[in-house]
Design a protein around this motif. Structure first.
Motif, PDB file in Angstrom:
ATOM      1  N   ASN A  21       0.812  -1.220   0.000  1.00 56.36           N
ATOM      2  CA  ASN A  21       0.000   0.000   0.000  1.00 56.36           C
ATOM      3  C   ASN A  21       0.848   1.276   0.000  1.00 56.36           C
ATOM      4  N   ALA A  22       2.087   1.194  -0.482  1.00 54.45           N
ATOM      5  CA  ALA A  22       2.931   2.392  -0.577  1.00 54.45           C
ATOM      6  C   ALA A  22       2.263   3.423  -1.475  1.00 54.45           C
ATOM      7  N   THR A  23       2.376   4.688  -1.090  1.00 60.46           N
ATOM      8  CA  THR A  23       1.642   5.747  -1.784  1.00 60.46           C
ATOM      9  C   THR A  23       2.566   6.899  -2.159  1.00 60.46           C
ATOM     10  N   LEU A  24       2.379   7.414  -3.363  1.00 54.67           N
ATOM     11  CA  LEU A  24       3.086   8.615  -3.815  1.00 54.67           C
ATOM     12  C   LEU A  24       2.082   9.754  -3.914  1.00 54.67           C
ATOM     13  N   TYR A  25       2.436  10.892  -3.349  1.00 56.18           N
ATOM     14  CA  TYR A  25       1.561  12.062  -3.362  1.00 56.18           C
ATOM     15  C   TYR A  25       2.115  13.148  -4.276  1.00 56.18           C
ATOM     16  N   ALA A  46       8.908   6.310 -12.385  1.00 60.55           N
ATOM     17  CA  ALA A  46       9.702   5.480 -13.287  1.00 60.55           C
ATOM     18  C   ALA A  46      10.742   4.684 -12.514  1.00 60.55           C
ATOM     19  N   PHE A  47      11.393   5.336 -11.559  1.00 61.95           N
ATOM     20  CA  PHE A  47      12.405   4.658 -10.753  1.00 61.95           C
ATOM     21  C   PHE A  47      11.805   3.482  -9.987  1.00 61.95           C
ATOM     22  N   LEU A  48      10.664   3.709  -9.334  1.00 55.13           N
ATOM     23  CA  LEU A  48      10.027   2.655  -8.549  1.00 55.13           C
ATOM     24  C   LEU A  48       9.544   1.512  -9.444  1.00 55.13           C
ATOM     25  N   GLN A  49       9.063   1.872 -10.622  1.00 54.76           N
ATOM     26  CA  GLN A  49       8.621   0.830 -11.554  1.00 54.76           C
ATOM     27  C   GLN A  49       9.802  -0.020 -12.012  1.00 54.76           C
ATOM     28  N   MET A  50      10.944   0.618 -12.267  1.00 48.45           N
ATOM     29  CA  MET A  50      12.135  -0.114 -12.680  1.00 48.45           C
ATOM     30  C   MET A  50      12.648  -1.017 -11.555  1.00 48.45           C
ATOM     31  N   CYS A  51      12.344  -0.661 -10.317  1.00 53.82           N
ATOM     32  CA  CYS A  51      12.711  -1.499  -9.169  1.00 53.82           C
ATOM     33  C   CYS A  51      11.646  -2.547  -8.857  1.00 53.82           C
ATOM     34  N   ASN A  52      10.568  -2.556  -9.676  1.00 60.08           N
ATOM     35  CA  ASN A  52       9.457  -3.496  -9.469  1.00 60.08           C
ATOM     36  C   ASN A  52       8.802  -3.336  -8.101  1.00 60.08           C
ATOM     37  N   LEU A  53       8.668  -2.079  -7.691  1.00 66.36           N
ATOM     38  CA  LEU A  53       8.035  -1.775  -6.409  1.00 66.36           C
ATOM     39  C   LEU A  53       6.672  -1.131  -6.655  1.00 66.36           C
ATOM     40  N   PRO A  54       5.603  -1.698  -6.102  1.00 65.77           N
ATOM     41  CA  PRO A  54       4.266  -1.133  -6.335  1.00 65.77           C
ATOM     42  C   PRO A  54       4.103   0.215  -5.636  1.00 65.77           C
ATOM     43  N   ILE A  55       3.430   1.128  -6.315  1.00 65.68           N
ATOM     44  CA  ILE A  55       3.184   2.451  -5.738  1.00 65.68           C
ATOM     45  C   ILE A  55       1.831   2.957  -6.233  1.00 65.68           C
ATOM     46  N   LYS A  56       1.036   3.499  -5.356  1.00 67.74           N
ATOM     47  CA  LYS A  56      -0.244   4.099  -5.723  1.00 67.74           C
ATOM     48  C   LYS A  56      -0.083   5.613  -5.751  1.00 67.74           C
ATOM     49  N   VAL A  57      -0.481   6.213  -6.860  1.00 68.51           N
ATOM     50  CA  VAL A  57      -0.361   7.662  -7.002  1.00 68.51           C
ATOM     51  C   VAL A  57      -1.645   8.322  -6.514  1.00 68.51           C
ATOM     52  N   VAL A  58      -1.489   9.235  -5.573  1.00 67.58           N
ATOM     53  CA  VAL A  58      -2.634   9.968  -5.021  1.00 67.58           C
ATOM     54  C   VAL A  58      -2.409  11.454  -5.261  1.00 67.58           C
ATOM     55  N   CYS A  59      -3.418  12.113  -5.812  1.00 67.98           N
ATOM     56  CA  CYS A  59      -3.327  13.543  -6.089  1.00 67.98           C
ATOM     57  C   CYS A  59      -4.069  14.324  -5.014  1.00 67.98           C
ATOM     58  N   LYS A  71       8.366  19.976  -0.894  1.00 67.89           N
ATOM     59  CA  LYS A  71       8.504  19.695  -2.325  1.00 67.89           C
ATOM     60  C   LYS A  71       7.841  18.365  -2.648  1.00 67.89           C
ATOM     61  N   VAL A  72       7.377  18.266  -3.880  1.00 68.13           N
ATOM     62  CA  VAL A  72       6.742  17.020  -4.335  1.00 68.13           C
ATOM     63  C   VAL A  72       7.610  16.394  -5.431  1.00 68.13           C
ATOM     64  N   PRO A  73       7.434  15.082  -5.608  1.00 67.78           N
ATOM     65  CA  PRO A  73       6.509  14.215  -4.903  1.00 67.78           C
ATOM     66  C   PRO A  73       7.094  13.748  -3.578  1.00 67.78           C
ATOM     67  N   PHE A  74       6.253  13.116  -2.766  1.00 70.85           N
ATOM     68  CA  PHE A  74       6.749  12.415  -1.593  1.00 70.85           C
ATOM     69  C   PHE A  74       6.020  11.087  -1.489  1.00 70.85           C
ATOM     70  N   ILE A  75       6.662  10.128  -0.832  1.00 72.16           N
ATOM     71  CA  ILE A  75       6.075   8.803  -0.699  1.00 72.16           C
ATOM     72  C   ILE A  75       5.800   8.503   0.766  1.00 72.16           C
ATOM     73  N   HIS A  76       4.738   7.747   0.991  1.00 70.00           N
ATOM     74  CA  HIS A  76       4.373   7.273   2.325  1.00 70.00           C
ATOM     75  C   HIS A  76       4.507   5.760   2.302  1.00 70.00           C
ATOM     76  N   VAL A  77       5.521   5.265   2.981  1.00 69.68           N
ATOM     77  CA  VAL A  77       5.830   3.834   2.976  1.00 69.68           C
ATOM     78  C   VAL A  77       5.884   3.360   4.428  1.00 69.68           C
ATOM     79  N   GLY A  78       4.902   2.576   4.825  1.00 72.43           N
ATOM     80  CA  GLY A  78       4.841   2.158   6.217  1.00 72.43           C
ATOM     81  C   GLY A  78       4.664   3.367   7.122  1.00 72.43           C
ATOM     82  N   ASN A  79       5.605   3.556   8.047  1.00 70.55           N
ATOM     83  CA  ASN A  79       5.572   4.714   8.941  1.00 70.55           C
ATOM     84  C   ASN A  79       6.476   5.846   8.473  1.00 70.55           C
TER      85      ASN A  79
END
Length: 213
Positions: A21-25, A46-59, A71-79
Motif C-alpha cells: 500500500n505504498a503511496t506517492l503524493y 519510473a524509478f520505482l517501476q524499474m525497481c518493481n516496487l508497487p506504488i499508488k499515485v494519489v493527487c 517539495k513534491v513528490p513524496f512517498i508514504h511507505v509504512g511509517n
C-alpha cells in the motif's frame, strides 16, 4: 542528505519490507501540477517501476504542504514519509533495491555528477519559465497553481510561491535575466554540456542496467 540522515534512513528503511500500500503524493494532475513538479513525480514513478516496487499515485491539492520538505513528490511507505527523488532513491536502496549494483564506484560517481548537472540546468530553466516569465506566469502558472483554492487564497499562495522562486533566482544570479537571455545563455551551453552525458548514458544501456543513482 547528510551522512547522519542517510544512516538513520537506512537503518529505519532496512527494518521493514516494501508494503503493497505504498503511496506517492503529488498535486492535482489535470489542473494544478506544474511542469517541474510533474517531471519530478514521473521520475520517481519510473524509478520505482524499474525497481518493481508497487506504488499508488494519489493527487492532493495540498500535497506540497503535506511534504516534509515542502517539495513534491513524496512517498508514504509504512511509517516513513520521504520526499524528492534523491532521498527516495536512498530510502529504496536501504531496503535492498538498487539499479546500480552492476556499476563500479567511479561509474556511480560519474552518473551522480551527470544527474546533478542536468537537473541543475533544466530545473532552473523550468522554474524561471514558470515563475519569472511574466507571460507564462499570467497565462498559466498563477491560474494552475492556485486553481484548487478560493479567492483570494488562490492569488495569495501563487504570489507567495512566485516570491520564493524569484528569491532563489536572484541568489543564483538569474534575478535580472530576460527570457531571451536565459534561452541564449543556456540552450547552446546546455546542449554542449548534456551531449556527453546523454552519449555516455546511452552507450551503457545496451550493456548494463539503466541506473538512476
Amino acid at each position: 542528505m547528510s551522512l547522519v540522515a542517510e544512516a538513520f534512513v537506512s537503518q529505519i528503511a532496512a527494518a521493514e519490507p516494501w508494503p503493497e500500500n505504498a503511496t506517492l503524493y503529488q498535486q492535482l494532475k489535470g489542473e494544478q501540477i506544474l511542469l517541474s513538479d510533474n517531471a519530478a513525480s514521473l521520475a520517481v514513478q519510473a524509478f520505482l517501476q524499474m525497481c518493481n516496487l508497487p506504488i499508488k499515485v494519489v493527487c492532493r491539492a495540498n500535497a506540497e504542504y503535506m511534504s516534509p520538505s515542502g517539495k513534491v513528490p513524496f512517498i508514504h511507505v509504512g511509517n516513513q514519509v520521504v520526499s524528492e527523488l534523491g532521498p527516495i532513491v536512498q530510502f529504496v536502496k536501504a531496503k535492498g533495491h538498487s539499479l546500480s549494483d552492476g556499476l563500479d564506484e567511479v561509474q556511480k560517481a560519474e552518473m551522480k555528477a551527470y544527474m546533478e548537472l542536468v537537473n541543475n540546468m533544466l530545473l532552473t530553466a523550468e522554474l524561471y519559465l514558470q515563475w519569472c516569465d511574466e507571460a507564462t506566469v499570467g497565462e498559466i502558472t498563477h491560474a494552475r497553481y492556485g486553481s484548487p483554492y478560493p479567492w483570494p487564497l488562490n492569488h495569495i499562495l501563487a504570489y507567495q510561491k512566485q516570491w520564493e522562486v524569484k528569491r532563489k533566482m536572484k541568489a543564483i544570479g538569474w534575478g535580472n535575466k530576460t527570457l531571451d537571455q536565459v534561452n541564449s545563455d543556456n540552450s547552446d551551453r546546455s546542449l554542449r554540456r548534456c551531449r556527453p552525458v546523454l552519449s555516455s548514458t546511452f552507450s551503457k544501456i545496451g550493456n548494463t542496467t539503466v541506473f538512476l543513482q
